[in-house]
Design a protein around this motif. Structure first.
Motif, PDB file in Angstrom:
ATOM      1  N   ALA A 499       0.739  -1.161   0.128  1.00  0.00           N
ATOM      2  CA  ALA A 499      -0.003  -0.105  -0.112  1.00  0.00           C
ATOM      3  C   ALA A 499       0.775   1.179  -0.072  1.00  0.00           C
ATOM      4  O   ALA A 499       0.494   2.075  -0.750  1.00  0.00           O
ATOM      5  CB  ALA A 499      -0.942   0.070   1.187  1.00  0.00           C
ATOM      6  N   ASN A 503       0.870   4.171  -2.818  1.00  0.00           N
ATOM      7  CA  ASN A 503       0.743   5.523  -2.520  1.00  0.00           C
ATOM      8  C   ASN A 503       1.775   6.543  -3.087  1.00  0.00           C
ATOM      9  O   ASN A 503       1.597   7.360  -4.088  1.00  0.00           O
ATOM     10  CB  ASN A 503       0.501   5.679  -1.105  1.00  0.00           C
ATOM     11  CG  ASN A 503      -0.850   5.122  -0.822  1.00  0.00           C
ATOM     12  OD1 ASN A 503      -1.843   4.975  -1.360  1.00  0.00           O
ATOM     13  ND2 ASN A 503      -0.946   4.880   0.646  1.00  0.00           N
ATOM     14  N   TYR A 506       1.695   6.682  -7.054  1.00  0.00           N
ATOM     15  CA  TYR A 506       0.565   7.579  -7.059  1.00  0.00           C
ATOM     16  C   TYR A 506       1.017   8.990  -7.181  1.00  0.00           C
ATOM     17  O   TYR A 506       0.743   9.622  -8.095  1.00  0.00           O
ATOM     18  CB  TYR A 506      -0.493   7.103  -6.569  1.00  0.00           C
ATOM     19  CG  TYR A 506      -1.797   8.080  -6.816  1.00  0.00           C
ATOM     20  CD1 TYR A 506      -2.774   7.687  -7.941  1.00  0.00           C
ATOM     21  CD2 TYR A 506      -1.849   9.164  -6.115  1.00  0.00           C
ATOM     22  CE1 TYR A 506      -3.884   8.368  -7.951  1.00  0.00           C
ATOM     23  CE2 TYR A 506      -3.156   9.974  -6.515  1.00  0.00           C
ATOM     24  CZ  TYR A 506      -4.001   9.695  -7.373  1.00  0.00           C
ATOM     25  OH  TYR A 506      -5.200  10.422  -7.712  1.00  0.00           O
ATOM     26  N   GLY A 527      -7.417  -0.846  -8.816  1.00  0.00           N
ATOM     27  CA  GLY A 527      -8.573   0.177  -8.718  1.00  0.00           C
ATOM     28  C   GLY A 527      -8.291   1.395  -8.180  1.00  0.00           C
ATOM     29  O   GLY A 527      -8.838   2.416  -8.467  1.00  0.00           O
ATOM     30  N   GLN A 528      -7.259   1.419  -7.169  1.00  0.00           N
ATOM     31  CA  GLN A 528      -6.997   2.479  -6.444  1.00  0.00           C
ATOM     32  C   GLN A 528      -6.251   3.498  -7.155  1.00  0.00           C
ATOM     33  O   GLN A 528      -5.711   4.639  -6.940  1.00  0.00           O
ATOM     34  CB  GLN A 528      -6.386   2.042  -5.137  1.00  0.00           C
ATOM     35  CG  GLN A 528      -7.061   1.146  -4.410  1.00  0.00           C
ATOM     36  CD  GLN A 528      -6.345   0.324  -3.464  1.00  0.00           C
ATOM     37  OE1 GLN A 528      -5.176   0.717  -3.025  1.00  0.00           O
ATOM     38  NE2 GLN A 528      -6.558  -1.028  -3.000  1.00  0.00           N
ATOM     39  N   LEU A 529      -5.303   2.809  -8.022  1.00  0.00           N
ATOM     40  CA  LEU A 529      -4.136   3.475  -8.796  1.00  0.00           C
ATOM     41  C   LEU A 529      -4.492   4.063 -10.219  1.00  0.00           C
ATOM     42  O   LEU A 529      -3.864   5.275 -10.482  1.00  0.00           O
ATOM     43  CB  LEU A 529      -3.031   2.522  -8.735  1.00  0.00           C
ATOM     44  CG  LEU A 529      -1.674   3.139  -9.351  1.00  0.00           C
ATOM     45  CD1 LEU A 529      -1.119   4.210  -8.242  1.00  0.00           C
ATOM     46  CD2 LEU A 529      -0.660   2.160  -9.375  1.00  0.00           C
ATOM     47  N   LYS A 548     -13.493   1.596 -12.900  1.00  0.00           N
ATOM     48  CA  LYS A 548     -14.763   1.696 -12.333  1.00  0.00           C
ATOM     49  C   LYS A 548     -15.922   0.680 -12.835  1.00  0.00           C
ATOM     50  O   LYS A 548     -16.419  -0.059 -12.425  1.00  0.00           O
ATOM     51  CB  LYS A 548     -15.274   3.055 -11.887  1.00  0.00           C
ATOM     52  CG  LYS A 548     -14.364   3.907 -11.075  1.00  0.00           C
ATOM     53  CD  LYS A 548     -15.177   4.913 -10.419  1.00  0.00           C
ATOM     54  CE  LYS A 548     -14.341   5.548  -9.300  1.00  0.00           C
ATOM     55  NZ  LYS A 548     -13.206   6.436 -10.072  1.00  0.00           N
ATOM     56  N   GLU A 568     -11.698  -9.682  -0.743  1.00  0.00           N
ATOM     57  CA  GLU A 568     -11.803  -8.229  -0.868  1.00  0.00           C
ATOM     58  C   GLU A 568     -11.813  -7.946   0.657  1.00  0.00           C
ATOM     59  O   GLU A 568     -12.230  -8.520   1.548  1.00  0.00           O
ATOM     60  CB  GLU A 568     -13.172  -7.662  -1.213  1.00  0.00           C
ATOM     61  CG  GLU A 568     -13.188  -7.117  -2.696  1.00  0.00           C
ATOM     62  CD  GLU A 568     -14.866  -7.109  -3.101  1.00  0.00           C
ATOM     63  OE1 GLU A 568     -15.333  -6.107  -2.501  1.00  0.00           O
ATOM     64  OE2 GLU A 568     -15.189  -7.549  -3.883  1.00  0.00           O
TER      65      GLU A 568
END
Lengths: 635, 316
Positions: A499, A503, A506, A527-529, A548, A568
């Motif tokens: 993580a 971050n 990113y 998905g977060q990146l 998304k 998940e």
């Protein structure tokens, strides 16, 4: 390598592959001719090799009745060469048989019984190996006295350790295997297991060792004879012929030179055969290393006209294939996508789906024997595949940076990390060492490494996994790239470190407006990146769209499968359903949809013809003929 | 680092002990009467008896071994019957030339062998690789003693470029240039086999390094092919090859026996051959013991060097 694998190799590859090795075949014919001559010596129309006639001393080559002339005692040289070869070969074969026999017995016993017997035998072997090879033989000859038999014994004895060690190693590997346990359970005695189960399995190893050592042993026995410690005059032996002929080196070089040349020919032949056998049975030894990556010029098409200013990278119809003995592996086929400036996209799929090969194709680093067979890669409006090697090298690490999967193996273990950052700065910017060092420290700080001054001289193994990955990110950022390709960059790390790294990546991409291609097997993670994702399966893109959209309403059954088998966070109750079956072999891809054999919704027309990537919404494309209808009833 | 060297030195003790035991046993277990073998068939019964007493032949084997070992540790290797002088003195004179020859050959084979291996690996499957592979095959197949004769024939007898044999010229010899001229042919002849072996092994090691991730990464960083090969891959390959180079010293010390005989080089190899021919067993025993110990020390040195070259082992 171990015995069973070798036996399997004998059976499967065997003679046909050996025959394919032209050099080994040449060696084999050389050995065969020499052997045949040596065996047939008594029946050949040759003069008596021992008949001396001082009136016919040193006749030149081509004399009547003496094709190669005579030696210092008037003996026929050709005849002595043939008979000498016979002696040398016989002695060599004898010595190798003795060494192989003793070595195999010692190795079998030590490897099978283990315990104190093993310790005692192997310590003894170690001590023998601590001697310089030939000196031990000399000591033995000194004790036993000069003579051909004693020389042979000495050479055999000094070779026993090599056989014993290898055989023991093989046996230790085999003794833990099931078939030995099975034999024990059926009540088989030690003798039975040793002779019937283990011996046949180590025999191929012994044969290879014998063939690779035979040339040595012939050379060394000839050497002892040359020194006057082996075969004694008047015996026809190549080594002693050379030794006695030495006196006449300046006057009649032929007498000494010819026996040596024959030894050389014999040794070359045997070595070639030995190498051929070893290559055949131990494929690891000739494993393909990656040398200069190969790129093939490919045919252009009409894609150039569609250049867009905001598109940083455009890949069209990229296909990278690996021709192998058992067919062409289509690792990447018909891959098309764009990356906008500053955009972050993900390439997702199982291992072996072609993600990494896609990345390496972009960099021009496809490992041997892979080739880019078609397509084009437009980066900042130039086709990378058309560029010269030198221009592509300048892009790598410069405008296009790469972050590899395993930070430990990707860093050079014997260079400090600082030096590895400095070199990427210097090769692209041409700045001096001091400036590069300063910049390296800044970069280490930017990737949030504490106390960069202390760490800059550390070796990779002294850092934690997360820290190493930060170092690689620093390297990637060094020359302000427009595009960063991160290949499973967090897979080798702990979840918490993962993580942090995500971050960091990113933030750094945002800050510098760098585009990112993030390769992963985990759709949820990216998905977060990322903004967009490509899902790959068996070398092809099967779905492409906004991240998304893919997460909420995947259109391809494979994408759905990927999501269903990913855990998940915060949803422990979620049932994980793995996708049944295996991806297809890339050298034998099914017609039609590659996923059809594993798909629950397959119907007949899935298995015919080429299925195109078609658009089913804004920037959403899918390679499935049932995509539209499935979506409704799967909800 | 110091702890490591100390540990390795301690590990040396059992190895050297084993070597002495083997050397002793080979000589002690030889068939027949050692005293007779040493003094030869014309010895008087009195001298035989006194030598037997001196060698302690009446004692049990294990006591003889420890008496002998005690003497060896005090630097007494016995007396050479043929040369009528202490074995230690003779070896002291002979070891220098042998070490010089072996060191020169080792240096040659390391430079040429590793160079050939790197070039072959870098040009894998191209003509450079094929030519080198062929040369390597010749190198490991050639009888060294024959090659030595061939070199003498061509460069000394026919071309008169270099001296035929010996270590110094008889007249007006003795300078460094003179020594190097005499050293060149023997060193080349001795180096050929080791060069072949090293070339073959370093090609393999280099190919393996070239398939590693860090090489791909070095290329992905945009480094030049030269940097990738000679900085990244070569440094790692070198660390791997150092122990192998140490092992080559064994082939060189053994091969010196041939080469010194052919070139009349005044070293230990020739001494051993003469000693075996004249059944001078104590000289053989002493010579083999000293050379084997030298070999063990060279390998220790190689391990220490590898230790220094590879940071992964160094800091462990």
């Amino acid at each position: 390598m171990n015995g069973t694998a070798i036996r399997a190799a004998w059976r499967s590859a065997g003679w046909s592959r050996f025959r394919g090795n032209r050099l080994a075949l040449f060696g084999l014919s050389l050995v065969a001719v020499v052997m045949a001559l040596a065996l047939a010596a008594p029946t050949l129309p040759l003069a008596d090799p021992y008949a001396t006639n001082l009136s016919l001393r040193m006749l030149p080559a081509g004399s009547e009745d003496h094709l190669l002339g005579t030696d210092q005692l008037g003996r026929d040289l050709l005849s002595r060469l043939v008979w000498g070869t016979r002696t040398s070969l016989a002695i060599g074969l004898f010595a190798v048989s003795i060494a192989a026999l003793l070595g195999t017995v010692i190795g079998l016993v030590a490897g099978y019984f283990r315990g104190w017997l093993d310790s005692v035998l192997m310590r003894g072997i170690d001590v023998l190996l601590a001697f310089p090879y030939l000196l031990l033989a000399l000591a033995i000859v000194a004790a036993l006295g000069p003579g051909l038999r004693n020389a042979m014994i000495a050479i055999a004895v000094v070779n026993v350790p090599f056989f014993a060690r290898t055989v023991r190693g093989t046996v230790v590997g085999l003794a833990e295997r099931e078939f030995i346990d099975a034999a024990r359970l059926t009540g088989a005695g030690d003798g039975y297991i040793l002779l019937r189960e283990l011996l046949p399995n180590v025999l191929p190893v012994v044969v290879i060792m014998a063939s690779t050592n035979l040339a040595w042993m012939i050379l060394e026995t000839a050497g002892l004879s040359f020194l006057g410690l082996g075969a004694q005059p008047p015996m026809a032996d190549l080594g002693s012929m050379l030794g006695t002929g030495r006196e006449f080196l300046t006057t009649v070089p032929r007498v000494a030179m010819l026996p040596g040349a024959v030894i050389l020919i014999v040794a070359v032949g045997i070595n070639l055969v030995g190498d051929g056998l070893r290559d055949l049975l131990d494929p690891r030894l000739k494993a393909e290393g990656g040398s200069q990556p190969a790129l093939q010029a490919v045919d252009r098409d009409a894609t150039r006209s569609r250049r867009q200013p905001d598109v940083l990278l455009r890949v069209v119809g990229l296909a990278t294939h690996f021709p192998q003995e058992d067919g062409i592996y289509r690792a990447v086929d018909d891959v098309t996508f764009d990356v906008g400036a500053g955009e972050r996209i993900a390439i997702v799929g199982e291992s072996g789906c072609g993600k990494t090969v896609t990345a390496l194709s972009l960099l021009g680093l496809v490992p041997q024997p892979g080739r880019i067979v078609s397509g084009c890669v437009l980066f900042e409006s130039t086709d990378l595949l058309q560029q010269a090697d030198e221009a592509r090298r300048r892009l790598r690490g410069g405008r296009i940076a790469y972050i590899p999967q395993d930070p430990l193996t990707a860093l050079n273990p014997v260079l400090p990390i600082g030096a590895q950052i400095v070199e990427v700065l210097r090769v692209h910017q041409g700045i001096d060492c001091k400036a590069a060092r300063r910049r390296a420290l800044e970069l280490l700080e930017q990737v949030r490494i504490d106390r960069p001054r202390d760490r800059v001289n550390a070796y990779p193994h002294e850092l934690s996994g997360g820290m190493r990955q930060r170092v690689l990110i620093a390297m990637a950022l060094a020359n302000d790239p427009a595009l960063i390709i991160a290949d499973e960059a967090t897979t080798a790390l702990d979840v918490t470190v993962q993580a942090q790294i995500l971050n960091l990546l990113y933030a750094l991409c945002e800050e510098r407006d760098a585009a990112l291609i993030f390769i992963s097997h985990d759709l949820a993670l990216v998905g977060q990146l990322c903004d967009r994702a490509l899902v790959m399966y068996a070398g092809r893109v099967v779905e492409e769209g906004g991240i998304k959209r893919l997460l909420s309403s995947p259109a391809h059954p494979y994408t759905r499968g990927l999501l269903a088998c990913a855990p998940e966070l915060g949803r422990p109750e979620k049932a994980l359903t793995p996708i049944a079956g295996q991806p297809p072999a890339l050298n034998d891809l099914p017609l039609g949809c590659h996923f059809a054999p594993r798909c629950n919704h397959v119907q007949d027309n899935c298995r015919t013809g080429m299925i195109e990537l078609r658009s089913i919404g804004e920037r959403h494309r899918v390679r499935c003929i049932r995509a539209g209808e499935l979506e409704t009833w799967l909800r | 680092m110091n702890g490591y060297i100390l540990r390795r030195l301690l590990q040396l003790i059992p190895v050297l002990f084993g070597i002495s035991l083997v050397v002793f046993l080979i000589m002690a277990l030889l068939p027949g009467d050692p005293a007779l073998a040493i003094l030869g068939p014309y010895a008087t019964p009195e001298s035989l008896a006194s030598l037997r007493n001196e060698l302690g032949l009446e004692e049990p084997l294990w006591r003889r071994f420890f008496i002998w070992l005690g003497n060896v540790l005090q630097g007494d290797l016995g007396r050479s019957v043929a040369l009528q002088r202490p074995v230690v003195e003779e070896i002291g004179e002979r070891i220098g030339p042998t070490l010089l020859l072996a060191a020169a050959a080792l240096a040659l084979s390391v430079v040429l062998g590793l160079g050939a291996g790197v070039v072959a690996a870098a040009h894998r499957r191209r003509w450079q690789d094929q030519v080198l592979t062929f040369l390597v095959l010749l190198g490991i197949s050639v009888p060294q003693f024959w090659l030595a004769l061939l070199l003498i024939l061509v460069f000394a007898v026919w071309l008169h470029w270099l001296p035929v044999s010996g270590m110094f010229s008889v007249y007006a010899g003795g300078g460094l240039i003179d020594l190097l001229q005499h050293l060149l042919l023997p060193a080349i002849s001795l180096a050929v086999v080791a060069t072949g072996v090293l070339a073959r092994l370093s090609r393999g090691a280099m190919l393996e390094e070239l398939s590693q991730d860090y090489v791909r990464m070095a290329r992905a960083k945009g480094l030049t092919e030269r940097q990738v090969l000679y900085k990244h891959a070569f440094l790692n390959m070198l660390g791997r090859m150092v122990p192998v180079i140490g092992l080559q010293a064994g082939f060189l010390l053994g091969g010196a026996v041939y080469i010194e005989t052919v070139f009349q080089w005044p070293g230990m190899g020739r001494m051993l051959v003469d000693a075996i021919s004249s059944r001078d067993l104590l000289l053989v025993q002493g010579g083999v013991l000293v050379l084997a110990s030298a070999y063990v020390l060279v390998n220790l040195l190689a391990d220490v060097l590898q230790h220094a070259l590879d940071p992964r082992i160094r800091r462990r």
